[in-house]
Design an enzyme around this catalytic site. Structure first.
Site, PDB file in Angstrom:
ATOM      1  N   GLU A 296       0.858  -1.169   0.000  1.00 15.59           N
ATOM      2  CA  GLU A 296       0.000   0.000   0.000  1.00 15.59           C
ATOM      3  C   GLU A 296       0.907   1.235   0.000  1.00 15.59           C
ATOM      4  O   GLU A 296       1.863   1.321   0.783  1.00 15.59           O
ATOM      5  CB  GLU A 296      -0.904   0.029   1.240  1.00 15.59           C
ATOM      6  CG  GLU A 296      -1.751   1.304   1.275  1.00 15.59           C
ATOM      7  CD  GLU A 296      -2.795   1.340   2.380  1.00 15.59           C
ATOM      8  OE1 GLU A 296      -2.862   0.386   3.188  1.00 15.59           O
ATOM      9  OE2 GLU A 296      -3.543   2.338   2.426  1.00 15.59           O
ATOM     10  N   GLU A 387      -7.898   2.010  -3.306  1.00 16.70           N
ATOM     11  CA  GLU A 387      -8.553   1.855  -2.002  1.00 16.70           C
ATOM     12  C   GLU A 387      -9.474   3.035  -1.734  1.00 16.70           C
ATOM     13  O   GLU A 387      -9.053   4.188  -1.834  1.00 16.70           O
ATOM     14  CB  GLU A 387      -7.507   1.783  -0.876  1.00 16.70           C
ATOM     15  CG  GLU A 387      -6.698   0.515  -0.918  1.00 16.70           C
ATOM     16  CD  GLU A 387      -5.928   0.274   0.375  1.00 16.70           C
ATOM     17  OE1 GLU A 387      -6.115   1.007   1.359  1.00 16.70           O
ATOM     18  OE2 GLU A 387      -5.116  -0.675   0.384  1.00 16.70           O
ATOM     19  N   ASP A 417     -11.752   0.174   2.085  1.00 17.00           N
ATOM     20  CA  ASP A 417     -10.821   0.407   3.196  1.00 17.00           C
ATOM     21  C   ASP A 417     -11.605   0.609   4.501  1.00 17.00           C
ATOM     22  O   ASP A 417     -12.779   0.994   4.474  1.00 17.00           O
ATOM     23  CB  ASP A 417     -10.038   1.692   2.869  1.00 17.00           C
ATOM     24  CG  ASP A 417      -8.686   1.741   3.553  1.00 17.00           C
ATOM     25  OD1 ASP A 417      -8.404   0.872   4.382  1.00 17.00           O
ATOM     26  OD2 ASP A 417      -7.926   2.674   3.244  1.00 17.00           O
ATOM     27  N   GLU A 474      -6.061  -5.330   8.475  1.00 15.97           N
ATOM     28  CA  GLU A 474      -5.074  -4.238   8.601  1.00 15.97           C
ATOM     29  C   GLU A 474      -4.546  -4.156  10.021  1.00 15.97           C
ATOM     30  O   GLU A 474      -5.256  -4.504  10.966  1.00 15.97           O
ATOM     31  CB  GLU A 474      -5.749  -2.883   8.381  1.00 15.97           C
ATOM     32  CG  GLU A 474      -6.285  -2.605   7.034  1.00 15.97           C
ATOM     33  CD  GLU A 474      -6.762  -1.154   6.955  1.00 15.97           C
ATOM     34  OE1 GLU A 474      -6.328  -0.483   6.038  1.00 15.97           O
ATOM     35  OE2 GLU A 474      -7.564  -0.710   7.794  1.00 15.97           O
TER      36      GLU A 474
HETATM   37  P1  C2E Z   1      -5.171   3.748   5.922  1.00  9.60           P
HETATM   38  O1  C2E Z   1      -5.426   3.737   4.468  1.00  9.60           O
HETATM   39  O2  C2E Z   1      -6.111   2.964   6.776  1.00  9.60           O
HETATM   40  O3  C2E Z   1      -3.695   3.281   6.109  1.00  9.60           O
HETATM   41  C1  C2E Z   1      -3.283   2.423   7.112  1.00  9.60           C
HETATM   42  C2  C2E Z   1      -2.702   3.194   8.218  1.00  9.60           C
HETATM   43  O4  C2E Z   1      -2.418   2.311   9.300  1.00  9.60           O
HETATM   44  C3  C2E Z   1      -1.372   3.817   7.853  1.00  9.60           C
HETATM   45  O5  C2E Z   1      -1.247   5.020   8.619  1.00  9.60           O
HETATM   46  C4  C2E Z   1      -0.376   2.806   8.356  1.00  9.60           C
HETATM   47  O6  C2E Z   1       0.895   3.361   8.607  1.00  9.60           O
HETATM   48  C5  C2E Z   1      -1.045   2.357   9.622  1.00  9.60           C
HETATM   49  N1  C2E Z   1      -0.645   1.014   9.997  1.00  9.60           N
HETATM   50  C6  C2E Z   1      -0.369  -0.022   9.204  1.00  9.60           C
HETATM   51  N2  C2E Z   1      -0.067  -1.102   9.922  1.00  9.60           N
HETATM   52  C7  C2E Z   1      -0.151  -0.740  11.219  1.00  9.60           C
HETATM   53  C8  C2E Z   1       0.048  -1.432  12.459  1.00  9.60           C
HETATM   54  O7  C2E Z   1       0.355  -2.628  12.513  1.00  9.60           O
HETATM   55  N3  C2E Z   1      -0.139  -0.735  13.602  1.00  9.60           N
HETATM   56  C9  C2E Z   1      -0.478   0.582  13.578  1.00  9.60           C
HETATM   57  N4  C2E Z   1      -0.609   1.200  14.756  1.00  9.60           N
HETATM   58  N5  C2E Z   1      -0.687   1.257  12.434  1.00  9.60           N
HETATM   59  C10 C2E Z   1      -0.517   0.592  11.265  1.00  9.60           C
HETATM   60  P2  C2E Z   1      -0.773   6.319   7.934  1.00  9.60           P
HETATM   61  O8  C2E Z   1       0.301   6.007   6.966  1.00  9.60           O
HETATM   62  O9  C2E Z   1      -0.533   7.283   9.019  1.00  9.60           O
HETATM   63  O10 C2E Z   1      -2.005   6.757   7.074  1.00  9.60           O
HETATM   64  C11 C2E Z   1      -3.160   7.170   7.708  1.00  9.60           C
HETATM   65  C12 C2E Z   1      -4.246   7.364   6.701  1.00  9.60           C
HETATM   66  O11 C2E Z   1      -3.957   8.444   5.827  1.00  9.60           O
HETATM   67  C13 C2E Z   1      -4.463   6.202   5.789  1.00  9.60           C
HETATM   68  O12 C2E Z   1      -5.149   5.243   6.497  1.00  9.60           O
HETATM   69  C14 C2E Z   1      -5.239   6.835   4.681  1.00  9.60           C
HETATM   70  O13 C2E Z   1      -6.592   6.984   5.043  1.00  9.60           O
HETATM   71  C15 C2E Z   1      -4.632   8.220   4.617  1.00  9.60           C
HETATM   72  N6  C2E Z   1      -3.683   8.250   3.522  1.00  9.60           N
HETATM   73  C16 C2E Z   1      -2.405   7.863   3.503  1.00  9.60           C
HETATM   74  N7  C2E Z   1      -1.874   8.049   2.277  1.00  9.60           N
HETATM   75  C17 C2E Z   1      -2.837   8.568   1.504  1.00  9.60           C
HETATM   76  C18 C2E Z   1      -2.921   8.982   0.120  1.00  9.60           C
HETATM   77  O14 C2E Z   1      -1.975   8.890  -0.680  1.00  9.60           O
HETATM   78  N8  C2E Z   1      -4.112   9.496  -0.292  1.00  9.60           N
HETATM   79  C19 C2E Z   1      -5.195   9.598   0.522  1.00  9.60           C
HETATM   80  N9  C2E Z   1      -6.326  10.081   0.050  1.00  9.60           N
HETATM   81  N10 C2E Z   1      -5.165   9.199   1.816  1.00  9.60           N
HETATM   82  C20 C2E Z   1      -4.005   8.698   2.300  1.00  9.60           C
HETATM   83 CA    CA Z   2      -7.382   1.345   6.383  1.00  3.10          CA
HETATM   84 CA    CA Z   3      -5.736   2.492   2.869  1.00  2.00          CA
END
Ligand code: C2E
Ligand code: CA
Ligand code: CA
Length: 536
Positions: A296, A387, A417, A474
């Site tokens: 991802e 997603e 998602d 996830e």
């Molecule tokens: P998401 O799509 O649900 O992404 C998963 C989030 O959970 C990511 O946080 C990831 O770093 C975190 N995560 C994954 N595995 C674990 C784990 O085992 N434990 C914990 N505590 N966390 C885990 P992140 O990277 O901070 O991203 C947060 C949200 O930001 C994403 O949630 C998504 O909704 C948004 N996001 C990130 N990149 C993009 C993007 O390019 N475009 C858009 N529109 N939204 C984005």
């Molecule tokens: Ca998610």
């Molecule tokens: Ca996602």
């Protein structure tokens, strides 16, 4: 000169009211940065005040002239009475002018502050006529009349023990007073919001007012004075977005928040050019096949002075600024370019998953954008997964279905998602024909011990199986979570257990090393410490 003589001279001076009026009106027009409306309001108040003052003056002057033939000693008591009357009328008049807003006829902010100061605690409702400014831009008089009609409606609706005041342009404060519970205040405010949304007719013009409302808690224990509380609640109103009544925290300085937000916005506009945004890649794992299936792409912003900023913080700002199309296009392009590198390294079976926000789906251009991006990098559509959160996917189901069908026709996969956190339920899944369901981390954390999470995960897995959709869990951090999910039919995984979001080069190296995953998906379990090398 005796006191009476002085008074007589002052009262007889005809230029005073005119000079005072001219001075106030000019002062009103010259307030730096004041909106024309504010000037008009001040001028209006000045005219009203001076008009009344002139009437009072005329009365008293007439009496003075009538009395000129009489000695001080003779008319002193009458003049004294006249002056006392003048003073008291002026006092009551200025009081009235200060209390009543000329547009709504409601008390003004100062009165509200006094009420709040008298109370030990309580809730303040703020009711905004959101389209007031837009309406006054082309017809200020109409805007005032609609606002006045709404204020009158509000006054008729609100019980007498509540206090209403116009606190700003198009904004009314409703003080619930002490001893009213938050639920009660919120439901009353909600009901008022609905009722005020009824059409207002002004001649042939019919307007449906747009009403927004908020609740703010006044508690002197947090160390805030009533006037600062009202000012902060008003300022926070503008930064809080729409939606049902929410709680404004007046202990947080909204001026500070607004400044911070402004700076963040300015920085975001420059972030792409300055190459401060990047994508990190988090492994997606097939536990049954024991294979890495892709990653991802997760956006990262390395701010030059603030350091790394979480997407949770800045994605909503991007949305609010209307930059999501621009940044979304950048993210899609960057992720697809990375997938091209994987293919070039002989890893063409790996798929990249890209997060897409609701505003990116608006309009007709998204399908074209995806096609052009894939073509320009020479990447197969089967290497891309989009997603979307559950709520995005169901907010405009018909429009989404058209887009999804077009994407699927040329081979792009679609994942829902954060499944389980929305309210759309299962019917939308079938209607929108997703290829994958991602169970939200909230239900995955401690699923091995939490009965409620187990029930939710089991039903999502059963649903996926019933609809022929693969399910991914996830946020898997511990092997016990993985094991529980795996033995209960979940086949796809993502989480810190398998790897944190990492630099492109680190992900490529991981993808080329076949051994790491075998150790993870098959018992015996690797201790978490062995995963440190995967973290960025
Ligand atoms: P998401 O799509 O649900 O992404 C998963 C989030 O959970 C990511 O946080 C990831 O770093 C975190 N995560 C994954 N595995 C674990 C784990 O085992 N434990 C914990 N505590 N966390 C885990 P992140 O990277 O901070 O991203 C947060 C949200 O930001 C994403 O949630 C998504 O909704 C948004 N996001 C990130 N990149 C993009 C993007 O390019 N475009 C858009 N529109 N939204 C984005
Ligand atoms: Ca998610
Ligand atoms: Ca996602």
């Amino acid at each position: 000169m005796g006191r009476t003589a002085l008074l007589r001279r002052i009262i007889a001076a005809p230029a005073l009211p005119v000079a005072a009026f001219g001075g106030m009106a000019a002062g009103a027009a010259l307030v730096p940065g004041a909106a024309p409306y504010a000037s008009a309001a001040i001028a209006f108040a000045a005219v009203a005040w001076i008009g009344s003052l002139q009437r009072v003056m005329r009365d008293v002057t007439r009496r003075v002239i009538d009395l000129t033939e009489i000695s001080d000693a003779d008319f002193a008591p009458d003049l004294e009475t006249g002056v006392a009357g003048l003073e008291s009328r002026l006092r009551s008049l200025s009081h009235r002018i200060a209390e009543i807003h000329p547009v709504s006829g409601l008390p003004v902010r100062e009165q509200l502050v006094e009420r709040i100061a008298d109370a030990p605690e309580g809730w303040l409702g703020l009711i905004a006529f959101s389209d007031f400014d837009r309406l006054s831009a082309f017809d200020p008089a109409l805007a005032d009349r609609v606002f006045a009609a709404c204020a009158a409606r509000l006054r008729a609706m609100v019980p007498p023990d509540r206090f209403l005041a116009q606190v700003d342009r198009g904004l009314i404060g409703l003080w619930f007073g002490a001893g009213v519970a938050q639920d009660q205040a919120a439901s009353q405010l909600q009901a008022i919001g609905y009722a005020l949304g009824e059409q207002v007719s002004d001649g042939d013009t019919h307007i449906i007012p747009q009403v927004a409302h908020r609740l703010a808690r006044y508690d002197p224990a947090v160390g805030i004075l009533p006037d600062a509380f009202v000012a902060r609640a008003i300022a926070a109103f503008g930064t809080g977005g729409d939606g049902p009544a929410i709680v404004v925290d007046p202990a947080v300085d909204p001026g500070e928040i607004a400044r911070d937000r402004y700076a963040l916005e300015q920085d975001l506009r420059r972030a792409i050019d300055r190459r401060e945004l990047r994508l990190a890649y988090q492994p997606l794992v097939d536990g049954v096949a024991g294979q890495l299936i892709g990653a991802e792409a997760l956006i990262r912003w390395d701010h030059p002075t603030r350091g790394p900023i979480s997407p949770v913080q800045f994605i909503p700002v991007i949305e609010a600024m209307g930059l999501s199309a621009e940044i979304g296009t950048w993210a899609l392009n960057t992720a697809v370019r990375e997938a091209q590198r994987w293919a070039a390294a002989g890893l063409g079976q790996l798929r990249v998953a890209v997060n897409v926000s609701s505003s990116q789906l608006e309009g007709a251009g998204f399908v074209d954008l995806v096609q052009r991006t894939l073509r320009s990098h020479g990447v197969a559509a089967s290497q891309l997964e989009i997603e979307l959160t559950e709520s995005v996917a169901t907010s405009d189901a018909a429009h989404c279905r058209t887009i999804f069908e077009a994407l699927r026709t040329f081979g792009v996969r679609l994942a829902v998602d954060d499944f389980g956190t929305g309210y759309s339920g299962f019917s939308s899944l079938r209607a929108l024909a997703f290829d994958k369901i991602k169970i939200d981390r909230e239900f995955v954390t401690n699923v091995d011990t939490r009965r409620d999470s187990q029930a939710i995960c089991q039903s999502i897995i059963a649903l996926g199986r019933g609809l022929g959709i693969r399910v991914l869990a996830e946020g898997v951090e511990r092997h016990a979570e993985y094991h529980w999910l795996r033995t209960h039919g979940c086949s796809l995984f993502q989480g810190y257990l398998f790897g944190r979001p990492m630099e492109p080069a680190a992900f490529l190296a991981l993808a080329q090393d076949r051994a790491w995953l075998d150790a993870l998906v098959a018992p015996p379990v690797l201790p978490p410490i062995s995963m440190e090398r995967l973290a960025v």
